[in-house]
Scaffold this active site. Structure first.
Site, short mmCIF file in Angstrom:
data_model
loop_
_atom_site.label_atom_id
_atom_site.label_comp_id
_atom_site.label_asym_id
_atom_site.label_seq_id
_atom_site.Cartn_x
_atom_site.Cartn_y
_atom_site.Cartn_z
N GLU A 125 0.89 -1.17 0.00
CA GLU A 125 0.00 0.00 0.00
C GLU A 125 0.91 1.21 0.00
OE1 GLU A 125 -1.72 2.88 0.46
OE2 GLU A 125 -2.29 2.46 2.52
N CYS A 144 -1.54 8.80 2.64
CA CYS A 144 -1.19 8.31 1.30
C CYS A 144 -2.31 8.60 0.30
CB CYS A 144 -0.90 6.82 1.34
SG CYS A 144 -2.13 5.90 2.25
N GLU A 190 4.38 13.07 -4.70
CA GLU A 190 3.67 13.03 -3.43
C GLU A 190 4.42 13.90 -2.42
OE1 GLU A 190 3.62 9.23 -1.35
OE2 GLU A 190 1.53 9.62 -0.83
#
Lengths: 287, 484
Positions: free
Chosen positions: B257, B291, B388
């Site tokens: 993940e 995330c 990110e």
């Protein structure tokens, strides 16, 4: 005086067309006794990349088709396979050196495999999806859908299963709406091109299935490292140096299926291996 | 005092009974690590909380061996119903100690107490409660006949939701009949160590849960250990790639993940006030250390000005400060290192010509802080639209048509989550169909539930956590590998 036969030229199948390898290369395909059968195209890196481009272009329409429609299209492939069963059986008999009965039995198994997977198109999402009872005022549902472009190494050295092995890996990847680039059995590539002819004359859109003949050892690394490939099925890569292919696939986190001996059986898991589960939340009004 | 000023209302740390030093939790007992110890600090004050052990390769060996013994001798032989009862016990113990865990989490991580109290810890208990009930119902999970546990699971979790990520990993693993060795993040080990106490209170058989603290090398030794059957990792895509490479050819089952760069799409027919709340939830929840954060706002061109203006007004009311204060909206950035990353990417955004605006707020003198920030007029190729940031930084882009919104939303190597804001249900469903993301929130954002599968497409990883799907990640119906 016997009639002189007209042999077929076996080419690649990319984007719904039948090009020769852009490299201009071919390799000799023989019977188990070494008799000449055909010169198959020896696909190159460029052919593999062209096939990925064709596959990517086909994903949206194929995965966007209704499940019922995909099911009918795949069932139509089975119908046409059945109609050409004699031709496939004759080809397999020559290429694999098996009996006529064994060749025909393989074609029958391939047709039945195709029918089994065709019927999954409008069911797998019901079986593998879920409605989720979350603790809040939300409608919440999880549904699997196609991952995109799937590169496959078909079972190799598959004497007794040159058609069936291919069908056993291609059909499950098509169920959810993926587009496929498959490297056929190097030693027995002719029925793969036969299958491509069935695709071309059924209602499978061009680019949904792309067939490369040649050396998996040469082509697979380019597909494993290709950034526009979403999943890698190494079913037939057991005899290759395959771990580096998995390592290469990790660069873009491809979904990978490891090698599997023999011909993979009918499996819902094989369908799900090239799907992504999407969960959608939607607020509910508080009445 | 204006109506937006509140008197301090800090949660007391007196509820905590922390030790000065923590060892490793192996085979049901505390033991010293062989690696160098390190401090865990409060990111809000930079003060040391406790000294933490570091597990070296030998410690990893011991933990994996303990997990293997527990798997073979007790856990895999125990009736599912009994495994379930242990998990129910854990859920209840966590509820009983919820306040203590919330304080510890906010202290160690820097997240606002209202989030650890109202989101993290309640979800942790819910996760154990949900999976507890699965333990004796594996045959009904729709995974095929007679599903079996995999064996020993190596689990490495991040610092953004320390105890929640622990629950996401341990609850389904144990329910399915696996034993685990879990490594919490280097900067947030505290609640995992307190969880070890819960494991003892629940009288779980020794070795079923092992907690190893340490840095990246400990995690690497753990996931690469040959005695491990399953690897579950939550963290960066870069580390996820390394793990995918490391386990290639080993037959280990993997769940990854990883990162995200989620689009939060606001259509002109959206309820704007709700959408603004959703944008704030999407990117400023947990300081943007999420995330699946909605870090790219895609707003329809004709409502851009209105949305951005209202967003700024709302952001100006966010209270940044003491994570333990019940009125705090924005806590501390988890580490100096992460703060540096956020600053560097924000600087890149300015250099690339985007317009920066930060909420006016007083930054405390000590600790790591970053004011909620938006960048307007961001181009799709900009680093702050592609990479990110993992911080409270929002990039704003515009679109004209649904097709353009979908194309921009999908224009990323990630595919973890997305948001859609519109009053038109038919439009929402059509857009949701075409978004390449594992979780799509419609008129909501950053919602989590143990019954709801979570996980990404593309480079956001593979496998799902939560729900029946999350259970399947710890089971096999394939042929037995032989042995246990």
């Amino acid at each position: 005086m016997t009639r002189l036969a007209v042999p077929k030229t076996y080419k690649l199948y990319i984007g719904g067309r039948f090009p020769r390898s852009e490299s201009g290369r071919s390799y000799e395909v023989t019977t188990p006794d070494g008799a000449f059968l055909a010169n198959a195209s020896l696909a190159s890196r460029k052919d593999a990349r062209d096939a990925v481009v064709a596959a990517r272009a086909a994903v949206a329409a194929w995965s966007g088709a209704t499940a019922y429609n995909r099911g009918q299209v795949l069932y139509r492939v089975a119908e046409l396979l059945e109609g050409r069963a004699e031709q496939f059986a004759a080809e397999i008999r020559d290429a694999e050196g098996v009996s006529a009965a064994a060749a025909r039995a393989q074609v029958d198994a391939a047709v039945d495999t195709w029918v089994w997977y065709a019927g999954w198109c409008d069911k797998y999402a019901q079986v593998a999806g879920s409605g989720n009872p979350v603790a809040g005022p939300f409608f919440n549902i999880s549904v699997p859908e196609a991952t995109g472009v799937v590169a496959i190494v078909a079972p190799q050295e598959s004497a007794g299963a040159s058609l069936l092995g291919l069908v056993a890996v291609v059909a499950p990847a098509l169920v959810a709406g993926n587009a496929v680039v498959v490297i056929a059995d190097r030693a027995h590539p002719l029925s793969a091109i036969g299958l491509a002819e069935v695709m071309a004359t059924s209602d499978v859109p061009g680019g949904v299935v792309n067939v490369l003949t040649g050396s998996p050892a040469e082509i697979a690394p380019w597909l494993a490292s290709h950034a526009d490939v979403n999943a890698l099925d190494l079913a037939g890569a057991g005899a290759l140096d395959w771990v580096p292919l998995v390592v290469a696939a990790a660069a873009t986190l491809k979904r990978v299926q490891d090698p599997e001996p023999g011909v993979p059986g009918w499996s819902l898991q094989r369908i799900l291996a090239t799907t992504e589960t999407k969960t959608v939340w939607h607020t509910k009004a508080l009445l | 005092m204006s109506f937006l000023e509140y008197a301090p209302a800090p949660e007391s740390t007196a509820i905590l009974h922390l030790r000065d030093e923590y060892g490793l939790f192996i085979d049901g007992a505390w033991t010293e690590g062989r690696g160098a110890t390190f401090p865990t600090i409060s990111p809000a004050t930079e003060k040391r909380i406790a000294t933490i052990s570091s597990a070296d390769a030998t410690d990893v060996d011991r933990a994996v061996a303990a997990a293997r013994r527990a798997y073979e001798k007790t856990w895999s032989r125990m009736p599912g119903g009994d495994r379930g009862k242990y998990l129910f016990r854990i859920a209840r113990l966590l509820q009983e100690r919820a306040r203590e865990f919330a304080v510890a989490e906010s202290l160690d991580n820097g997240k606002p107490i209202k989030e650890s109290r109202d989101v993290d810890i309640p979800l942790v208990a819910a996760w154990f409660f949900y999976y507890a009930g699965w333990a004796d119902k594996l045959d009904y999970a729709g995974l095929g006949a007679a599903p079996r546990a995999l064996g020993v699971a190596a689990q490495v979790i991040p610092w953004n939701f320390p105890l929640l990520m622990l629950a996401w990993k341990i609850a389904p693993a144990l329910a399915a009949g696996n034993t685990v060795v879990l490594k919490p993040a280097e900067t947030t080990p505290l609640t995992a160590l307190l969880f070890a106490e819960v494991v003892q209170q629940a009288d779980l058989p020794p070795g079923v849960v092992n907690i190893l603290t340490g840095a990246g090398d400990t995690g690497q030794a753990l996931v690469e250990h040959p005695g491990v059957d399953k690897v579950a990792f939550t963290g960066s895509t870069a580390v996820g790639r390394q793990i995918a490479r490391a386990v290639a050819g080993t037959g280990k089952k993997v769940t990854l993940e990883l990162g995200g760069k989620a689009a939060n799409i606001v259509f002109d027919d959206a309820p704007i006030d709700e959408a603004v709340e959703g944008i704030v939830d999407g990117i400023f929840f947990n300081q943007g250390h999420v995330c699946c954060a909605g870090s790219r706002l895609l707003v329809q061109e004709n409502v851009h000005d209105e949305v951005v203006e209202r967003l700024k007004t709302r952001m100006a009311t966010l209270r940044l400060g003491d994570p333990l204060d019940k009125n705090t909206d924005i806590g501390a950035i988890n580490s100096a290192e992460q703060l540096e990353r956020i600053r560097a990417l924000s600087a890149a955004g300015e250099e690339e010509g985007a317009e920066r605006w930060s909420a006016p707020c007083v930054i405390p003198d000590t600790g790591f802080w970053f004011a909620p920030t938006i960048f307007d007029n961001v181009s799709t190729s900009s680093r702050i639209a592609r990479e990110e940031i993992f911080g409270p930084v929002l990039s704003i882009l515009t679109f004209r048509t649904p097709g353009e919104a979908i194309a921009k939303a999908n224009n990323t190597p990630y595919g973890l989550s997305a948001g859609i804001w519109s009053d038109k249900g038919a439009k929402i469903l059509a857009v949701a169909d075409r978004l390449r993301a594992g979780v799509v929130w419609a008129n909501a954002f950053n919602r989590f539930d143990p019954a709801s599968p979570f996980g990404g497409y593309k480079e956001s990883g593979y496998g799902r956590e939560g729900g029946r799907h999350g259970l399947g990640a710890y089971l096999t119906t394939g042929p037995s590998k032989g042995g246990a």
